[in-house]
Design a protein around this motif. Sequence first.
Motif, PDB file in Angstrom:
ATOM      1  N   LEU A  11      11.028  -2.820 -14.682  1.00 26.66           N
ATOM      2  CA  LEU A  11      12.059  -3.664 -13.628  1.00 26.66           C
ATOM      3  C   LEU A  11      13.451  -4.952 -14.543  1.00 26.66           C
ATOM      4  CD1 LEU A  11      12.795  -3.839 -11.220  1.00 26.66           C
ATOM      5  CD2 LEU A  11      11.949  -5.802 -10.463  1.00 26.66           C
ATOM      6  N   LEU A  19      16.751  -1.337  -6.633  1.00 28.37           N
ATOM      7  CA  LEU A  19      15.539  -1.950  -7.933  1.00 28.37           C
ATOM      8  C   LEU A  19      15.926  -1.195  -9.317  1.00 28.37           C
ATOM      9  CD1 LEU A  19      11.970  -2.095  -6.418  1.00 28.37           C
ATOM     10  CD2 LEU A  19      13.104  -3.837  -6.561  1.00 28.37           C
ATOM     11  N   TYR A  21      15.286   0.035 -13.207  1.00 29.36           N
ATOM     12  CA  TYR A  21      14.333   0.016 -14.363  1.00 29.36           C
ATOM     13  C   TYR A  21      15.111   0.227 -15.600  1.00 29.36           C
ATOM     14  CZ  TYR A  21      10.793  -0.467 -10.309  1.00 29.36           C
ATOM     15  OH  TYR A  21       9.789  -0.843  -9.375  1.00 29.36           O
ATOM     16  N   ARG A  33      14.970   0.124  -2.372  1.00 25.76           N
ATOM     17  CA  ARG A  33      13.848  -0.910  -1.833  1.00 25.76           C
ATOM     18  C   ARG A  33      12.798  -0.595  -1.199  1.00 25.76           C
ATOM     19  NH1 ARG A  33      14.951  -7.188  -2.454  1.00 25.76           N
ATOM     20  NH2 ARG A  33      13.114  -7.107  -1.969  1.00 25.76           N
ATOM     21  N   VAL A 314       7.373   5.680 -10.631  1.00 18.09           N
ATOM     22  CA  VAL A 314       8.297   4.442 -10.233  1.00 18.09           C
ATOM     23  C   VAL A 314       8.054   4.002  -8.596  1.00 18.09           C
ATOM     24  CG1 VAL A 314      10.011   3.453 -10.231  1.00 18.09           C
ATOM     25  CG2 VAL A 314       9.286   4.634 -12.616  1.00 18.09           C
ATOM     26  N   LEU A 315       8.496   5.178  -7.862  1.00 14.71           N
ATOM     27  CA  LEU A 315       8.706   4.972  -6.523  1.00 14.71           C
ATOM     28  C   LEU A 315       7.358   4.935  -5.960  1.00 14.71           C
ATOM     29  CD1 LEU A 315      10.860   8.531  -5.497  1.00 14.71           C
ATOM     30  CD2 LEU A 315      11.379   5.866  -5.762  1.00 14.71           C
ATOM     31  N   ASN A 317       5.308   3.084  -7.432  1.00 12.48           N
ATOM     32  CA  ASN A 317       5.571   1.305  -7.808  1.00 12.48           C
ATOM     33  C   ASN A 317       5.786  -0.188  -7.204  1.00 12.48           C
ATOM     34  OD1 ASN A 317       2.328   1.851  -8.536  1.00 12.48           O
ATOM     35  ND2 ASN A 317       3.764   3.030 -10.743  1.00 12.48           N
ATOM     36  N   ARG A 318       6.941   0.491  -6.328  1.00 15.28           N
ATOM     37  CA  ARG A 318       7.870  -0.020  -6.499  1.00 15.28           C
ATOM     38  C   ARG A 318       7.904  -1.435  -5.677  1.00 15.28           C
ATOM     39  NH1 ARG A 318      11.104   3.672  -2.363  1.00 15.28           N
ATOM     40  NH2 ARG A 318       9.872   4.394  -1.850  1.00 15.28           N
ATOM     41  N   THR A 319       8.630  -2.156  -5.163  1.00 19.23           N
ATOM     42  CA  THR A 319       8.021  -3.550  -4.928  1.00 19.23           C
ATOM     43  C   THR A 319       8.686  -3.317  -3.425  1.00 19.23           C
ATOM     44  OG1 THR A 319       7.087  -6.249  -4.580  1.00 19.23           O
ATOM     45  CG2 THR A 319       9.385  -5.369  -6.411  1.00 19.23           C
TER      46      THR A 319
END
Length: 320
Positions: A11, A19, A21, A33, A314-315, A317-319
């Motif tokens: 990130l 977000l 990356y 997000r 990635v999706l 583990n996103r925040t």
Amino acid sequence: MVQEFDPDPQLVLFGAYGLIYGLSSQVVVKVKRLPRKSLNSDDDLEAEQAGFARLAGGDGLHKQIPCPYIVPVFYQAMGTATFMLRAQYDLRSVIHQEHDRSDGSRLAYRYDPVRTARWMGQLCGAVAFLVETHKLVHGDLRPDNVLVDSNDNLRLADLGASWPVGQRLQVAAEPWGRKLGVLDGLPPTEDHEYGLAGARSETFALGSIYYSLLRGHYPYAHEQYDFFTLMGKFQRKEFPALDPATTPGDAIVARCWAGAYADDATSVSALEQEFRNMGDGTEWYRFPLEDAAWFAETQQACRAWAESGQLEKVLANRTR
């Protein structure tokens, strides 16, 4: 040259709606997000993607935008992710000197007239492409949304607030916009808005950006006014002092703030030409390495990465 992407992208930017990356030295991917009650990142990302598609011409998702001053968009997974050129930093960081040099040190802001003229010409070129060719305004034109690439060129990014010319602005904030009032012939008893989207609104923001580049700080930054005080001063046209005699660029700033560039068909490109004329009058800023072959190769790498399952990781583990 075929892009090699990081198997574990990190990130690099945590934005209000998206977000970002880092995939390589040249490419980043922007994903929305996770939903929050106060913001709808779905709408923002989809609006931005629709804007990029329109600029690319029609089906638009996989064509090169024919304006080098808009951040290159290589590939879009609609409603999910946008793959774009990776920038070094944004213009806000340049003005505030918040980016680190390679040796870990920092320098105080230094006004460079040649660089500033080129940057403003590039930025005006991007805005002219939006307003005069596509009848759109950026809608959130400020240094945070202007990127500086590895070759020290400006690229306009973040089209999530783009809006049709001629309609009432949805987003504006001082010092990049000005709320209308009695000085514009409006009744003092009404709560006024920021007016119609168009060359006038965009060149007002360009004037504030130019003011900032001429001085190394935003308008009224030293006074540290709160939001409502700043809004009131701009509404009353109590702008920071300008002195064209000692700072010639202030004459352009004054015209931008006065609404002198208000013709949606020609004004922004005319302003761009003023900055070109500070050089040899021609379009001296070009990007010879960004040809069709480079774009196609990078686009294919982005598509392959997205379809390989890496995007889903990635999706997942996103925040927020």
